[in-house]
Design an enzyme around this catalytic site. Structure first.
Site, PDB file in Angstrom:
ATOM      1  N   THR A  34       0.818  -1.215   0.000  1.00  0.00           N
ATOM      2  CA  THR A  34       0.000   0.000   0.000  1.00  0.00           C
ATOM      3  C   THR A  34       0.854   1.268   0.000  1.00  0.00           C
ATOM      4  O   THR A  34       0.536   2.214  -0.730  1.00  0.00           O
ATOM      5  CB  THR A  34      -0.987  -0.032   1.185  1.00  0.00           C
ATOM      6  OG1 THR A  34      -1.801  -1.194   1.061  1.00  0.00           O
ATOM      7  CG2 THR A  34      -1.865   1.203   1.202  1.00  0.00           C
ATOM      8  N   GLU A  42       0.850   9.613  -5.750  1.00  0.00           N
ATOM      9  CA  GLU A  42       1.372  10.970  -5.581  1.00  0.00           C
ATOM     10  C   GLU A  42       2.279  11.372  -6.731  1.00  0.00           C
ATOM     11  O   GLU A  42       2.221  12.505  -7.209  1.00  0.00           O
ATOM     12  CB  GLU A  42       2.106  11.100  -4.246  1.00  0.00           C
ATOM     13  CG  GLU A  42       1.159  11.195  -3.073  1.00  0.00           C
ATOM     14  CD  GLU A  42       1.812  11.844  -1.883  1.00  0.00           C
ATOM     15  OE1 GLU A  42       1.367  12.949  -1.519  1.00  0.00           O
ATOM     16  OE2 GLU A  42       2.762  11.254  -1.339  1.00  0.00           O
ATOM     17  N   HIS A  68      -7.127   0.546  -1.152  1.00  0.00           N
ATOM     18  CA  HIS A  68      -6.336  -0.457  -1.862  1.00  0.00           C
ATOM     19  C   HIS A  68      -7.219  -1.689  -1.945  1.00  0.00           C
ATOM     20  O   HIS A  68      -7.417  -2.391  -0.959  1.00  0.00           O
ATOM     21  CB  HIS A  68      -5.042  -0.720  -1.094  1.00  0.00           C
ATOM     22  CG  HIS A  68      -4.042  -1.497  -1.869  1.00  0.00           C
ATOM     23  ND1 HIS A  68      -2.748  -1.658  -1.422  1.00  0.00           N
ATOM     24  CD2 HIS A  68      -4.103  -2.161  -3.040  1.00  0.00           C
ATOM     25  CE1 HIS A  68      -2.067  -2.373  -2.288  1.00  0.00           C
ATOM     26  NE2 HIS A  68      -2.874  -2.699  -3.280  1.00  0.00           N
TER      27      HIS A  68
END
Length: 129
Positions: A34, A42, A68
């Site tokens: 994750t 990002e 996720h």
């Protein structure tokens, strides 16, 4: 900056052992971690604005909501697609989808803030006059 809404970018990642939950310490299974999904999301938001920012400015992450949804084993490739959804002053909100083929692996909403790079660094390192 309102004209920036809709700006988008994509980034691919082929999962290696270095990207797994076992390696990064976020779990004990050999699948995409994750934290790596978050970093990829990002990075896609940063890329979406790379050609739009004036010299001396940058964006910094301030908030993330991430789901996720599915595991991705080593050797598989995921694609992160970031799209700027909203501009509110200096606050920029992106929607990011991470997929493997037609399957959605993760979804995120990433908030970034536009800042003056040198002022931000001076504050971070305590060198502000």
């Amino acid at each position: 900056m309102e004209s920036w809404v809709g700006a988008s970018a994509q980034l691919e990642l082929t999962v290696t052992d270095a990207d797994t939950a076992q390696t990064v310490g976020s779990g004990d299974v050999p699948v995409l971690a994750t934290p790596r999904v978050l970093a990829l999301a990002e990075a896609a938001t940063v890329r979406a604005l790379a050609r739009r920012l004036e010299s001396g400015t940058t964006t910094v992450g301030t908030r993330v909501e991430l789901s996720h949804r599915a595991p991705t084993p080593i050797g598989r490739t995921v694609l992160a697609t970031a799209k700027l959804a909203k501009v509110d002053g200096r606050r920029l909100t992106f929607d990011v989808t991470v997929s493997e083929g037609d399957a959605v692996v993760a979804e995120a909403r990433v908030e970034r803030v536009l800042v003056d790079r040198s002022r931000f660094l001076a504050t971070a390192f305590g060198t502000e006059p």
